[in-house]
Each structure stands twice: as C-alpha cells, then as structure tokens.
Design an enzyme around this catalytic site. Sequence first.
Site, short mmCIF file in Angstrom:
data_model
loop_
_atom_site.label_atom_id
_atom_site.label_comp_id
_atom_site.label_asym_id
_atom_site.label_seq_id
_atom_site.Cartn_x
_atom_site.Cartn_y
_atom_site.Cartn_z
N HIS A 136 27.70 -17.25 10.81
CA HIS A 136 28.67 -17.39 9.71
C HIS A 136 28.13 -18.19 8.54
O HIS A 136 28.57 -18.03 7.41
CB HIS A 136 30.00 -17.92 10.24
CG HIS A 136 30.74 -16.83 10.95
ND1 HIS A 136 30.61 -16.63 12.29
CD2 HIS A 136 31.50 -15.82 10.48
CE1 HIS A 136 31.31 -15.56 12.63
NE2 HIS A 136 31.85 -15.04 11.55
N GLU A 190 33.98 -3.33 17.48
CA GLU A 190 32.82 -4.22 17.55
C GLU A 190 32.38 -4.44 18.99
O GLU A 190 31.47 -5.21 19.27
CB GLU A 190 33.09 -5.54 16.83
CG GLU A 190 34.38 -6.22 17.20
CD GLU A 190 34.65 -7.48 16.37
OE1 GLU A 190 33.72 -7.98 15.71
OE2 GLU A 190 35.79 -7.96 16.39
N ASP A 239 28.96 -7.84 15.54
CA ASP A 239 29.15 -7.98 16.98
C ASP A 239 28.75 -6.71 17.71
O ASP A 239 28.17 -6.77 18.79
CB ASP A 239 30.61 -8.34 17.29
CG ASP A 239 30.85 -9.83 17.11
OD1 ASP A 239 30.01 -10.61 17.61
OD2 ASP A 239 31.83 -10.21 16.47
N CYS A 292 32.97 -3.08 8.27
CA CYS A 292 33.06 -4.38 7.62
C CYS A 292 32.00 -5.36 8.11
O CYS A 292 32.01 -6.52 7.74
CB CYS A 292 34.45 -4.97 7.79
SG CYS A 292 34.91 -5.22 9.50
C1 PEP Z 1 31.55 -8.12 12.87
O1 PEP Z 1 31.47 -8.53 14.02
O2 PEP Z 1 30.84 -7.22 12.40
C2 PEP Z 1 32.53 -8.71 11.94
C3 PEP Z 1 32.72 -8.20 10.74
O3 PEP Z 1 33.23 -9.80 12.36
P1 PEP Z 1 32.62 -11.29 12.42
O4 PEP Z 1 31.30 -11.28 11.70
O5 PEP Z 1 33.62 -12.18 11.75
O6 PEP Z 1 32.49 -11.52 13.88
MG MG Z 2 33.00 -9.74 14.91
#
Ligand code: PEP
Ligand code: MG
Length: 580
Positions: free
Chosen positions: A189, A431, A455, A502
């Site tokens: 993140h 995911e 993920d 996403c």
């Molecule tokens: C993902 O896992 O691709 C996603 C968009 O969610 P995060 O990165 O918040 O886990």
């Molecule tokens: Mg995710």
Amino acid sequence: MKIGVACSPGLAIEKAYILEEPDITIDYGCIPTERVSEELKRLERAFDQSKEQLNAIYEKTLLAVGEEDAEIIQAHLMILGDPIFYDEVKDAVQSELLTAEHAIQKKVEEQVAVFEMIDDPYIRERAADVRDVGNRLLLNVLGIEIKDISNLKENAIVVGRDITPSLMATIDRDHVKGILAEVGGATAHTAILARNLEIPAILGASGVLSLVRDGQTLIIDGSRGEIEIDPEKETIDAVGKKIEKARMIRKELGLIKDLESKARDGHSIELVANIGLPVDTEKALEYGAEGVGLFRTEFLYMDRNCAPDEEEQFVSYKKVLEAMNGKPVIIRTMDVGGDKEIPYFSLPKEENPFLGYRAIRICLEDKELFKTQLRAILRASAFGNALIMFPMIASVDEVIKAKEVIAEAKEELRQRNLEFDEAIKVGIMVEIPSAAVTADLFADEIDFFSIGTNDLTQYTLAVDRGNTKVSSIYTSFHPALLRLFKNVIESSKRNGKFTGMCGELAGNPLAALLLLGLGFDELSMSPSSILKVKKIVTSVDMAYAEKVASHAMSLSKAEEIEAYLKAELSGLGLDYILEL
Ligand code: PEP
Ligand code: MG
C-alpha cells in the site's frame, strides 16, 4: 545501480533524508543537587519544543488529510499537556536526582506499563501514543533531530527501512520527491499511495541504508528501480533534462483530459480512479476520471483509536459522491487485514495474514461493524451514484450473506425514515482464484465484477505481494492471470454484467492494449495513470487491440507477453509513456 522494485514511476534528484532509528543514550548517573535547576530547564525546553512540533504537525495533517486523521496528533498533544505527567517527571529530577532524560524515560515507561496491563484494546492502544510522545520528548531533551516526513524543511528523497502506509498518509506532499525503502513491493500500500501522490518510489531496496548517507545527492528512477549516489554534474544535468521532458509530456497529456475514452472506432472503455480518502477525488477529477472504480474505505479506519461511526463515514462517502457529481463511485467495504493493520481491531497475530482473517471475513463475523458501514454508504447513496463492492470474495454464499446484511441495513434506514438508493448496485472484487474460476456462479447475485489483480496475482502464483525476496516472480502478465481475466469477462458478458479491473495492472500502460482488447468495460487506476492509458486507448482501433490481446493469450511466458506488448507500443510510437 539496480537496487529494488520499481514501484512508482518517475525520476527525482534530491538530497537523501534518512529516516533512521535514532540512537538514544541515557545518562543514568545521579546528578548533584546544584544541577537540578539546569536539568529542570532542559525538561521545560523539551516539553515546549515537543508541543511546538506537534502543533505544527497537527495543523499540517488537518490541512492535508482532514480532521479525523489529525485527531491522533491531538491525542499526543493532550498527553504532553497533562499537568500530572509533567509534575511527576519534574519530581523525579528534584527528589530522585535523575537526569532529565532518565526522568522522562522512567515516567513514560511507568505510564506505558499501566496502560499495557489493561484489557480494553482501546486503552491499551494509548500505550503506543504515550511511548510516541515520550520518544519525542527524549529526542528533544537530548538535542537529537526528529525525523518526520510530514513536515520537511526542504525537498528530499526519503530513505528508510520501512515506510509504512500510515507514514505515507501523512507525508509532506510538497517536499518529498522520492521514496526509497528497504522493504515492500509494487503492490504494497505504500507503493499504491506513492503512485497516487505521483512520488517516484523504489521499495524492496534491501541494504540501501548501508549505502546512502543523510544529505547525499541521490537520483532515483522509480520506473526502473535504479539509484545513483553522488552523481556527476553531467548526469545531474542529463537527468534534470529528462525530468523536464517528462514534465512537458505530462503537460501535453493534460490536453486529452476531457477527451472521451474511446478507441478510434468508437468503442468505449471507462477510465476511472482508485481513491483512498475523500481528498483524492481532487486528483481524480484533475486527471479527468469518469468515476471512482475503487474507494478503499479502510483508509478511513486507519491512524485513529477507534472505528469511525456511521455519521462520520456517511460524511466521508457523501463528500466523495458530491465531489464526483453523479459519476459512478464504487465504494468497497472495509478491507482490513493482510498488510493493512488496524491496531484497535486487536486482530490476532497470524502465521499467514494474507490467507487469514481479513476483509469480508471480518465483516461477516462482526455484523454490527459491517452494518454500520453499509448504513453509512446507503445514506450517502441519496447524494450521488454509489455502488457497493465486497472485497476478498471466495464463494457465492459469502455474497448471499453480505447481501442479507445490506437488506437489514436498508430496513433499519427505512425505520429511521432516511433516504437511500433502493436499487443500489452490488458487485464483487475478483481477487481470489476460486471466484475467478467460478465467475459464472456469481452472476445471479451481483451486478458487476471488478478484478483485483494485486491479490489475484499473489494468490494465483502463490507469491506474497509484499515480499521482496519473491518480487521478481510476482507478475500480473502471467498466462494464468490472462486466462482468469478472460474467463471472468466471458462469464460476465454472457450474463449481461459489467466487468472492470481495479488492481494495479489496470493502470499499467503496458497492459492497456491487452485489457482493451480483452473487452473490459472499465479500468480503475491511480488518477495519475488515467491520461497515459487514455492516450493509448484513443490511439488505436478495437479490432487492433483484440488482435493484440489474442496474440498475447497465445504466448506462454510473462516475459514474452510483456516484450510483445512493449514492441506493439513502440510500433505505435507510444512507448515513451512507459517512462513517465
Ligand atoms: C487488489 O487486490 O487488486 C485490490 C485492488 O485491492 P487491494 O490492493 O486494496 O488489496
Ligand atoms: Mg485486494
């Protein structure tokens, strides 16, 4: 020199600002009585200085991220301003003849021990705050400069062991020009936040702290994961020119901000933004986002002592919906766990947090927490175009259970005579491989799919997305991933549903032709990637993109797929976008 994982593109030349663990040496000797007044003066100065610093950080946080996040700093100011605490430290100097630093350390530890003995997780959390304040006091009394990236005096590249997501959330957006950290990977993140803030970043640069000294001039290349320490003047000039050129190209890309995101033959694909906080809508709109494809609501739960209540969440969601002015906003319910820790949740330490108790799994167990969020989202839906999305869905029964909680939340709002969008659309993140493989089974229960490649990649390839050691085999271009995408799109289309993506791949310009050609309806990405992807999408015909996707699907290695896509972009004269 290649040093780590390229996490946020762009070049930066600045002095290194090392975020190091300070070396605190305490004088435990007994002081002579004639030194008492001198020690008391040191003490008073340290308290005043700390107060001044915290006030400045408070103001800055308030302006940058808002009141909720600034509350934590307010709590620190309250600890510091507690007269009983101050008197106790003073007394330790006067009657026990301790040095000022020893007195601070002793009294802080005593307070921390009291908090840590208490069962209530909220109160226990206060121990960390007291320790934080104590640390600040100690550093000030010893005259050690406090490293803090929320309030830098000049431009710098921040170099540290671990630059956590919460540190990134309060980062000095004006002065931090680059991030270089020993741990982390492209989908950590911290990396996502860096991309959102358009700060070049290299993570997973193990050993970098032993190479770079504070104040040394550094060049970092966030697109290649490379650094140069103390570069020659010619290199500085050349890189300076490149930075300037990239700035010009970005400016040029700005011209297509209001252009519809359609291929040349008219085939349209929505290009929308990933956001973490209401303030991010500004960037989203600045880059012409046609909506929000992922609002990571867990950021609202971070950097504080307890979960935001319904009213507070409602205000945040409403702010986003109003800012987006009727454009779709996909609000993902809280995705805590994995690398997103929330101390006051007191989640048990797990051997495999990414495979553990997280996201929808927590929500389905803690129904009140979940329902509070759903009521807030539903209430906000009266003020814009909101959609609800569940993270980490593995099986259909989870969706059914989650929808039951939505139904309860709706009923409670009806009882309270509050307005909301009765027909609010509900979708899932794909995911987890089980959901990707069985996408058809979900179609009856939901309105849309959005593939979370971050993920999905780690679970499909069994590669921890934050583990530097295996980052070289973490790739969303793996043929297995491409096949999963295709399966989801086909199942979704067959059932008349909407398909988006996403994860970080959606904003990678190298993937743009492939994703367009595979038939995605929507791509959601860091706002700063939107114009780059739009430039590619608007430069080609759909038939060409389909041909590219089909050829990519026939290749057996991720590197071949990447090389092929790069060659295609280069053939179109668009490969310069990869450097931005
Ligand atoms: C993902 O896992 O691709 C996603 C968009 O969610 P995060 O990165 O918040 O886990
Ligand atoms: Mg995710």
